[in-house]
Each structure stands twice: as structure tokens, then as C-alpha cells.
Scaffold this active site. Structure first.
Site, PDB file in Angstrom:
ATOM      1  N   ASP A  45       0.834  -1.219   0.000  1.00 57.53           N
ATOM      2  CA  ASP A  45       0.000   0.000   0.000  1.00 57.53           C
ATOM      3  C   ASP A  45       0.862   1.260   0.000  1.00 57.53           C
ATOM      4  O   ASP A  45       2.037   1.223   0.367  1.00 57.53           O
ATOM      5  CB  ASP A  45      -0.914   0.017   1.232  1.00 57.53           C
ATOM      6  CG  ASP A  45      -0.114  -0.011   2.519  1.00 57.53           C
ATOM      7  OD1 ASP A  45       0.921  -0.701   2.563  1.00 57.53           O
ATOM      8  OD2 ASP A  45      -0.500   0.674   3.478  1.00 57.53           O
ATOM      9  N   GLU A  46       0.245   2.363  -0.377  1.00 51.14           N
ATOM     10  CA  GLU A  46       0.796   3.715  -0.216  1.00 51.14           C
ATOM     11  C   GLU A  46       2.263   3.829  -0.623  1.00 51.14           C
ATOM     12  O   GLU A  46       3.094   4.308   0.153  1.00 51.14           O
ATOM     13  CB  GLU A  46       0.649   4.156   1.241  1.00 51.14           C
ATOM     14  CG  GLU A  46      -0.804   4.280   1.677  1.00 51.14           C
ATOM     15  CD  GLU A  46      -0.958   4.801   3.106  1.00 51.14           C
ATOM     16  OE1 GLU A  46      -1.787   5.684   3.295  1.00 51.14           O
ATOM     17  OE2 GLU A  46      -0.257   4.307   4.001  1.00 51.14           O
ATOM     18  N   VAL A  47       2.589   3.418  -1.822  1.00 47.34           N
ATOM     19  CA  VAL A  47       3.974   3.569  -2.286  1.00 47.34           C
ATOM     20  C   VAL A  47       4.142   4.989  -2.832  1.00 47.34           C
ATOM     21  O   VAL A  47       3.451   5.395  -3.765  1.00 47.34           O
ATOM     22  CB  VAL A  47       4.321   2.525  -3.368  1.00 47.34           C
ATOM     23  CG1 VAL A  47       5.787   2.656  -3.767  1.00 47.34           C
ATOM     24  CG2 VAL A  47       4.024   1.122  -2.854  1.00 47.34           C
TER      25      VAL A  47
END
Lengths: 65, 439
Positions: free
Chosen positions: B234-236
Site C-alpha cells: 500500500d501507499e507507495v
């Protein structure tokens, strides 16, 4: 009960007494799993303690403990 | 009034299973009559659920005697995955706090502990292969770590309560704490043509990265017995990758253009293949699906974002044939004044546009307790009884939605939790016969 079981039927006015010093959990004779199964052996101890926290454990539980 | 001195438990299928798994049978029948108490279950895991129910049926009269009403119960879970996430990176949670949480999970019939064990702020997992990760990445390498023995203790405590432990080692983002103990693993960020001294996500263009991950995940696959690992994804944040000339040169070479999600997918793909080769299944956050990464058909997609209504995402994920796990409406670290358990309780996981085949792909859900503002001082009251709302939604029948009835039962259950020594917060005004006491 939380969470609510799928099907519950209660008969009001009909109840049983539990006497902590005598009450125990045990395996039914026809159970395919018996003493030695740590998951249930330890759960029996845990729930006995949860139910009767202030009471003294019955002798067979003392031994297991 | 009769007296009965024994609850007999009968498990119909032989075998005291080692660990619970996704297919574990948790149904049970409980028959309480005046002179006999019988609990029947197909497996030991079902028997555990029945014991919990029995314990909640026992009452205490004013004269101190214990009693139980004549009752028949037939029970089984609506969803087979009923989880709770704890984040032990933003704040270190002592092992004791984790064990207590597992206890209360069992009281609520929750069956998966999602251990978000490491993240940007700290790396408390003590790795045998890479001891420097916690040595240099934990808040304190002596006091704020989970040793191999701690991990074993958590897994065993969970097993004895019919709870699976799924660890999450989130990559390629959320890995800042990995950097000090694994030189070369993270991407150096640049300002113009010079390294800025800051680091970004895992460097996806180096062979050494994959060699490192292969060793780490082989260890993790062995330490944690559950079939599933949570691999994050997630959330790269792409800013750092974008600034790095070597990354850009690799992008060009691979024909990715300016689409850094392609690079992310390149990394995730290799990671998933690696973990598959260890005989493990995986759960990933929804971005992996959103970015079109090719995943195994049995991958579980964890839906967490609220920005796009989660119902749309549940529909998309299941339409693509993947199993879905819902967390978006159950971020219990978010708190507000008033009875916010109601919002969690009102959620209906299958309320999205889709066929019955799609609905069957929803395996359950998970309450999340992210740790930015949570440590051992406020974990328990923030979790309980609020997570109970999620537990009932995932266990009980879809028709169980009466808020008034739920309020009375949950308030009563919360009193039971106090009696069991759990600092569960109140739902509203009121009292318990036995208030919480420190002793």
C-alpha cells in the site's frame, strides 16, 4: 451472548445451579478427542477460572495447573 | 432448580488439529437442560467457540449462587475470516498487551490476528537471518523487540484460542525502519544530480534487493505457520523513485515510460512469485489490485480505502474473481465523541452491486487499530467493546441488526469483560454490578 448466536432457544424459568467446587468440564464418552488435547485441556482450565474466578479450583484442575 | 456439575464436550471428528486455518470448522451445538450440559462440535475450534458461549450464559444470583438457564444453541460463523489488526511499529506494544488482546478476541469469537509488525517508524521483529534489522531499526534493540520466543509465545497463545496469526511485512513502501539494518535496500533520493541523504521505498531495480527478500521471507514463512502472509503493497510514494537517475534509467530500459505503478508492479510481482515458491498464500492491500499486478487467483485483496466508496471496490475485486477482505469501514483507531460503535455495527459487508458468486468471494473482514496514537496505555479501551461491533457483524446472522437489542447485549458483554479484568470503555451512561478493579 455476544456475538449473537445463529439460533438460540431459552426456556424461561427453568435453570440449573452450578456449584464451583464440584463443577468441571469433561470429554463426553463418544468424543473423538479426549484428554491430552492441549487446546481443550487448557480451555477447560481457562473457562473454569473465568467462571469462578474467586473460587478454588477443583483438585483435578489443581493437578493440571 | 437442579444442580449439574459437568459440561461434557463431544468433538465428532478425530484429531486435535495443530493450527486453525481458513477452512477450520467452528460450528457447535450447546444443549443446557436441567440435569445435563452438552457441547457438540465437529472440531476443537468449534468446541472453543461453544465454551465461550457457555461461559457467557452462566449468571450469578444475588445470593452468590451460579446458575444457567435451560437453553439450546446451534451456532456457526457467517464469515470464516474475522480479524483484528494491531500495529506494533508506530508504538511498541508489550507482548502482554498482545496476549490480552488475543484473549479478548477469543471472547468475541474473532479468529485472525493480523500482526502489522514492522513499518516506517520501527522494526521490532528480531530476525535470525538479519539481526541488524531490529538492532538498528527497533526503538530499542533490547527492550522494544519481539524475540523469536516472544513470537512463538504469541502464536501459541493464539493457537490455544483458535486464532490464526498472519504477519505483515509491508513493502516496498512503509520500510524506512529497514534501512539502517539493511544497507543498499532502500532507494537513495536525489535533489538534482546529488543524493539528498534521504531514502525512499525499497530499491526495486537491484538483484540484491530480491536476494535479501528471499532470505527474509523464507525465514518469515517458517516462523509463522499460517498458510497466509500479508505482503502489504500500500501507499507507495513515488517521489523518491522519480528523483533517482538509476531508477529512471531502468524505467526507460524496461519501457515503463513515466508510469511508476509499472515499476511497483514489477517489484510486487517478483515478491509474490518468491513467496508462492515457499508454499505460502498471500493477502495484499487493495493498491496491488488497483495497479493491475498479476496475482495468483487465490490471492486475498484487502480493501481499506474510503476515498472511493469501498462498496465499489468490493464489487470490482470480486468481479475480477478475487477473494475480498473488508476493513475500510472498520478503522477503529479513528475515534469520535458519542457511540461510534454504531457506525461499525451498521456496516453490511455484502451490500454492494454484485452476483451471489461475487458475494461468496467475501471471506470476511478485519478491524484495524493503527498505532499512531495508540500504545499500551489506551489500546484496550479503544479496542473494546468497539471491536465487538465488528465481531458480531462477522459472526452473527445478517438479520441481526436491531440496534437497541445490540446495545443492551454489548453493554452487558462489556460488564463481563470488566469482570474478566479487561479495561473496556463504556458505551454510554450506566454501571456494572462489578466495576473494573485494578487488583
Amino acid at each position: 451472548v455476544w456475538p449473537q448466536p445463529q439460533h438460540v432457544r431459552v426456556w424461561p424459568g427453568s435453570s440449573s445451579r452450578l456449584v464451583p467446587a464440584r463443577f468441571r468440564f469433561g470429554y463426553a464418552r463418544d468424543s473423538a478427542v479426549g484428554p491430552g488435547c492441549a487446546v481443550l485441556d487448557q480451555a477447560f482450565l481457562r473457562y473454569w477460572r473465568l467462571l469462578f474466578a474467586a473460587q478454588r479450583r477443583p483438585p483435578e484442575y489443581e493437578q493440571l495447573w | 432448580e437442579m444442580s449439574c456439575n459437568e459440561l461434557l464436550v463431544s468433538v465428532t471428528k478425530p484429531g486435535c488439529e495443530d493450527y486453525p486455518n481458513m477452512d477450520s470448522e467452528e460450528s457447535y451445538k450447546l444443549s443446557i437442560s436441567e440435569d445435563s450440559f452438552l457441547l457438540t462440535a465437529d472440531s476443537v475450534w468449534g468446541a472453543l467457540r461453544g465454551l465461550e458461549t457457555f461461559s457467557q450464559l452462566v449468571g450469578r444470583a444475588e445470593d452468590g449462587t451460579y446458575y444457567v438457564n435451560k437453553t439450546d444453541i446451534v451456532d456457526f460463523p457467517r464469515f470464516r475470516y474475522r480479524g483484528l489488526l494491531l500495529d506494533t511499529s508506530r508504538h511498541y506494544l508489550p507482548v502482554k498487551a498482545i496476549l490480552e488482546t488475543l484473549d479478548v478476541m477469543a471472547y468475541n469469537k474473532l479468529n485472525v490476528f493480523h500482526w502489522h509488525i514492522v513499518d516506517d517508524p520501527s522494526f521490532p521483529y528480531e530476525s535470525a537471518a538479519f539481526p541488524d534489522l531490529s538492532e538498528k531499526g527497533a526503538y530499542n534493540p533490547i527492550t522494544h523487540v519481539y524475540t523469536p520466543n516472544d513470537v512463538k509465545l504469541v502464536i501459541e497463545h493464539a493457537r490455544l484460542r483458535g486464532i490464526r496469526v498472519i504477519p505483515e511485512f509491508d513493502t516496498p513502501g512503509h520500510t524506512l525502519s529497514w534501512g539502517p539494518g539493511a544497507p543498499g535496500l532502500l532507494t537513495p533520493c536525489y535533489i538534482g544530480s546529488k543524493p539528498s541523504g534521504a531514502y525512499g521505498p525499497v530499491n526495486p531495480i537491484l538483484n540484491s534487493t530480491y536476494q535479501f527478500m528471499a532470505v527474509l521471507f523464507r525465514e518469515v514463512s517458517t516462523v509463522f505457520p499460517d498458510f497466509y502472509l500479508h505482503l502489504g503493497g500500500d501507499e507507495v510514494e513515488f517521489t523518491c523513485w522519480r528523483s533517482n537517475p538509476e531508477i529512471n534509467s531502468f524505467m526507460k530500459q524496461m519501457g515503463f515510460g513515466q508510469d511508476y505503478t509499472e515499476l511497483e508492479s514489477f517489484y510486487i510481482q517478483r515478491l509474490l512469485d518468491m513467496v508462492s515458491s515457499y508454499g505460502k498464500g498471500y493477502v495484499v492491500w487493495q493498491e496491488v489490485f488497483d495497479n493491475g499486478v498479476k496475482v495468483k487467483p487465490d490471492t486475498i485483496i484487502h480493501v481499506w480505502k474510503e476515498s472511493v466508496p469501498y462498496q465499489h471496490k468490493m464489487a470490482q475485486v470480486t468481479k475480477a474473481g478475487y477473494r475480498a477482505l473488508l476493513s475500510a469501514p472498520w478503522y477503529l483507531n479513528h475515534i469520535s465523541y458519542g457511540q461510534d460503535w454504531l457506525a461499525a455495527y451498521k456496516v453490511e459487508p455484502l451490500q454492494f452491486a454484485g452476483s451471489s458468486e461475487q458475494k461468496a468471494l467475501v471471506i470476511g473482514g478485519e478491524a484495524c487499530m493503527w498505532g499512531e496514537y495508540v500504545d499500551a496505555t489506551n489500546l484496550t479501551p479503544r479496542l473494546w467493546p468497539r471491536a465487538g461491533a465488528v465481531a458480531e457483524r462477522l459472526w452473527s446472522n445478517e438479520t441481526v441488526r436491531d440496534l437497541q437489542d445490540a446495545y443492551y447485549r454489548l453493554a452487558d458483554f462489556r460488564c463481563k469483560l470488566l469482570g474478566r479484568g479487561i479495561q473496556a470503555e463504556p458505551l454510554f451512561v450506566g454501571y456494572c454490578d462489578h466495576e473494573y478493579s485494578r487488583s
